[in-house]
Design an enzyme around this catalytic site. Structure first.
Site, mmCIF file in Angstrom:
data_model
loop_
_atom_site.group_PDB
_atom_site.id
_atom_site.type_symbol
_atom_site.label_atom_id
_atom_site.label_comp_id
_atom_site.label_asym_id
_atom_site.label_seq_id
_atom_site.Cartn_x
_atom_site.Cartn_y
_atom_site.Cartn_z
ATOM 1 N N SER A 135 0.860 -1.176 0.000
ATOM 2 C CA SER A 135 0.000 0.000 0.000
ATOM 3 C C SER A 135 0.904 1.237 0.000
ATOM 4 O O SER A 135 1.681 1.435 0.937
ATOM 5 C CB SER A 135 -0.889 -0.026 1.249
ATOM 6 O OG SER A 135 -1.642 1.157 1.345
ATOM 7 N N LYS A 161 -1.195 -1.035 -4.397
ATOM 8 C CA LYS A 161 -2.350 -0.195 -4.035
ATOM 9 C C LYS A 161 -1.838 1.218 -3.843
ATOM 10 O O LYS A 161 -0.779 1.410 -3.224
ATOM 11 C CB LYS A 161 -2.971 -0.739 -2.749
ATOM 12 C CG LYS A 161 -3.806 0.221 -1.920
ATOM 13 C CD LYS A 161 -4.574 -0.549 -0.850
ATOM 14 C CE LYS A 161 -4.850 0.287 0.387
ATOM 15 N NZ LYS A 161 -5.542 -0.490 1.438
ATOM 16 N N LYS A 163 -2.928 5.211 -2.574
ATOM 17 C CA LYS A 163 -3.902 6.026 -1.861
ATOM 18 C C LYS A 163 -4.250 7.211 -2.755
ATOM 19 O O LYS A 163 -3.375 7.765 -3.438
ATOM 20 C CB LYS A 163 -3.288 6.533 -0.552
ATOM 21 C CG LYS A 163 -2.991 5.431 0.442
ATOM 22 C CD LYS A 163 -4.267 4.872 1.041
ATOM 23 C CE LYS A 163 -3.980 3.932 2.189
ATOM 24 N NZ LYS A 163 -5.229 3.430 2.794
ATOM 25 N N ASP A 188 -7.254 3.298 -3.052
ATOM 26 C CA ASP A 188 -7.961 3.389 -1.767
ATOM 27 C C ASP A 188 -8.163 4.866 -1.443
ATOM 28 O O ASP A 188 -7.195 5.615 -1.285
ATOM 29 C CB ASP A 188 -7.135 2.695 -0.663
ATOM 30 C CG ASP A 188 -7.860 2.626 0.679
ATOM 31 O OD1 ASP A 188 -8.986 3.169 0.793
ATOM 32 O OD2 ASP A 188 -7.296 2.044 1.624
ATOM 33 N N GLU A 213 -11.221 0.902 -3.300
ATOM 34 C CA GLU A 213 -11.489 0.684 -1.872
ATOM 35 C C GLU A 213 -12.080 1.937 -1.225
ATOM 36 O O GLU A 213 -11.522 3.033 -1.364
ATOM 37 C CB GLU A 213 -10.170 0.286 -1.197
ATOM 38 C CG GLU A 213 -10.318 -0.180 0.237
ATOM 39 C CD GLU A 213 -8.973 -0.593 0.855
ATOM 40 O OE1 GLU A 213 -7.990 -0.790 0.103
ATOM 41 O OE2 GLU A 213 -8.910 -0.698 2.079
ATOM 42 N N ASP A 238 -13.964 -1.110 3.366
ATOM 43 C CA ASP A 238 -13.022 -1.224 4.490
ATOM 44 C C ASP A 238 -13.691 -0.586 5.707
ATOM 45 O O ASP A 238 -14.370 -1.265 6.486
ATOM 46 C CB ASP A 238 -11.692 -0.539 4.093
ATOM 47 C CG ASP A 238 -10.673 -0.427 5.219
ATOM 48 O OD1 ASP A 238 -10.993 -0.762 6.363
ATOM 49 O OD2 ASP A 238 -9.529 0.033 4.962
ATOM 50 N N LYS A 262 -10.220 -6.492 8.498
ATOM 51 C CA LYS A 262 -9.206 -6.132 9.499
ATOM 52 C C LYS A 262 -9.759 -6.609 10.825
ATOM 53 O O LYS A 262 -10.849 -6.169 11.233
ATOM 54 C CB LYS A 262 -9.009 -4.608 9.540
ATOM 55 C CG LYS A 262 -8.348 -4.027 8.289
ATOM 56 C CD LYS A 262 -8.222 -2.514 8.362
ATOM 57 C CE LYS A 262 -7.538 -1.986 7.102
ATOM 58 N NZ LYS A 262 -7.656 -0.501 6.995
ATOM 59 N N GLY A 290 -4.385 -4.013 6.379
ATOM 60 C CA GLY A 290 -3.312 -3.731 7.330
ATOM 61 C C GLY A 290 -3.486 -2.346 7.916
ATOM 62 O O GLY A 290 -4.192 -1.498 7.359
HETATM 63 O O1 OSB Z 1 -7.184 2.111 4.631
HETATM 64 O O2 OSB Z 1 -6.183 0.284 4.399
HETATM 65 C C1 OSB Z 1 -6.230 1.403 4.906
HETATM 66 C C2 OSB Z 1 -3.046 2.144 6.887
HETATM 67 C C3 OSB Z 1 -3.569 2.796 7.963
HETATM 68 C C4 OSB Z 1 -4.913 3.024 8.024
HETATM 69 C C5 OSB Z 1 -5.758 2.596 6.990
HETATM 70 C C6 OSB Z 1 -5.238 1.908 5.918
HETATM 71 C C7 OSB Z 1 -3.847 1.713 5.835
HETATM 72 C C8 OSB Z 1 -3.176 1.092 4.713
HETATM 73 C C9 OSB Z 1 -1.821 0.462 4.974
HETATM 74 O O3 OSB Z 1 -3.593 1.099 3.569
HETATM 75 C C10 OSB Z 1 -1.848 -0.997 4.919
HETATM 76 C C11 OSB Z 1 -0.596 -1.636 5.467
HETATM 77 O O4 OSB Z 1 -0.519 -1.847 6.707
HETATM 78 O O5 OSB Z 1 0.284 -1.939 4.671
HETATM 79 MG MG MG Z 2 -8.424 0.996 3.303
#
Ligand code: OSB
Ligand code: MG
Length: 369
Positions: A135, A161, A163, A188, A213, A238, A262, A290
């Site tokens: 990510s 992925k 953001k 995401d 996402e 999510d 999660k 994660g």
């Molecule tokens: O939205 O998936 C998410 C990290 C912190 C809070 C929300 C998210 C995330 C990530 C990181 O996308 C995922 C990772 O731990 O690699």
């Molecule tokens: Mg997410």
């Protein structure tokens, strides 16, 4: 299981690089690590709440309060037969899923050790290696994003992925697609958009994304259904899924076609497993999300991701993607087939490095029966 003591630590660990999402930037990950001793066996749990309430309403401070004043006294009050009973023991506390999951995690670690099994085996896992992706946070520019995405592809990640946030979406997604070629790519939004942005997401359809996402409200399911009707790309939820029942509802009304599970967000491993089976029943694949966990939380996630319906790559990257020195030994490393190996030793199957944990600790409190 007779719980003898519970130690909470508020810890802070520096990320190798700042992680930016539509809700903010994280430079140092703050969280709570719980160490539970029952029948002489030690179990570990990591809270996924962050210092700020940007992703969810829980924070390190709210979780500490709920753990200290309600959940820990409830666990110390009477023995527990099985970690699966934890959600029932905690039912008089409404919400606070991340706080609850912290203790349940440690209890699963203990129960698996007592059974002489790895947590994965104990849960009914079917994989020795779990497919993973990476990510990538919002980068200073689209060019920098392309470079970062390319670097992770070269490191062996076969699912990328990125953001997005308003103003940093279509151009970034196009730059990432260009950079990664036909490597599976997803975006995401962490709830940064509204239904009025449907035309933007329709343009994303041309990029062949694996999924989009959580584009809309963090507590919304209904409008995601409205959006999904207008898109060919699957939506993945999510933030808005807090239970197996939420997952069933979202899938039944067509708000999404994929769910990110999660364990912290759904209130622990028992609920996460239940949500996973609900999705399987509905024919929807899931993947393990994660929260920038240290190796303690990652080991739990990897065990969870070994269950049958976790067929899509998880946000479970190697230790060195997050931290220079992880809190566990051995650190998680990326296999050439873009997987992490599921630890085979008893319980979580990793050893907590006490010196590093001590160095990361800001505050500590121990509770006894
Ligand atoms: O939205 O998936 C998410 C990290 C912190 C809070 C929300 C998210 C995330 C990530 C990181 O996308 C995922 C990772 O731990 O690699
Ligand atoms: Mg997410």
């Amino acid at each position: 299981m007779n719980i003898e003591s519970i130690e909470l630590r508020h810890v802070r660990v520096s990320l190798v690089s700042p992680f930016e999402t539509s809700f903010g930037v994280t430079t140092d990950r703050e969280t709570i690590i719980a160490r539970v001793v029952a029948d002489g066996v030690t179990g570990w749990g990591e809270c996924v709440a962050d210092a700020a309430p940007g992703y969810s309403c829980e924070t390190v401070t709210t979780a500490w309060h709920i753990l200290r004043d309600f959940l820990i006294p409830e666990l110390l009050r009477a023995p527990l037969d099985d970690p699966r009973d934890t959600p029932v023991r905690f039912r008089r506390v409404r919400g606070h899923n991340m706080a609850k999951a912290t203790l349940e995690a440690a209890l699963w670690d203990i129960a698996a050790q007592q059974a002489g099994l790895s947590l994965s085996r104990y849960l009914g896992g079917v994989r020795e290696r779990v497919p993973v992706g990476v990510s990538i946070g919002i980068q200073p520019s689209s060019d920098k994003l392309a470079e970062t995405a390319r670097r992770y592809c070269e490191a062996g990640y076969r699912r990328i992925k990125i953001k997005i946030k308003p103003g940093r979406d279509l151009a970034d997604a196009r730059a990432a697609r260009q950079a990664v070629g036909d490597t599976p790519l997803m975006i995401d939004a962490n709830s940064a958009y509204t239904l009025a942005d449907a035309p933007l997401f329709q343009q994303m359809d041309a990029l062949g994304l694996l999924m989009i996402e959580q584009p809309l409200g963090y507590d919304d399911i209904y409008e995601h259904h409205k959006l999904q009707q207008q898109l060919s790309t699957p939506i993945c939820l999510d933030e808005s899924i807090h239970s197996a029942a939420d997952a069933r509802f979202a899938l039944e009304i067509g708000a999404c076609r994929i769910i990110n599970i999660k364990q912290g967000r759904v209130g622990g491993l028992t609920n996460a497993i239940a949500a996973h089976y609900v999705c399987r029943q509905a024919g929807a694949p899931v993947w393990c999300g994660g929260m920038l966990e240290t190796g303690i939380g990652r080991a739990l996630n990897v065990a969870l991701a070994s269950l049958p319906n976790f067929t899509l790559p998880g946000d479970l990257s190697a230790s060195n993607r997050y931290y220079r020195l992880d809190l566990i030994d051995p650190p998680f490393e990326l296999n050439p087939d873009s997987t992490l190996s599921v630890p085979a030793g008893p319980g979580l199957g990793v050893t907590v490095i006490q010196d590093r944990l001590d160095a990361a600790t800001l505050r500590r409190e121990t509770f006894r029966r």
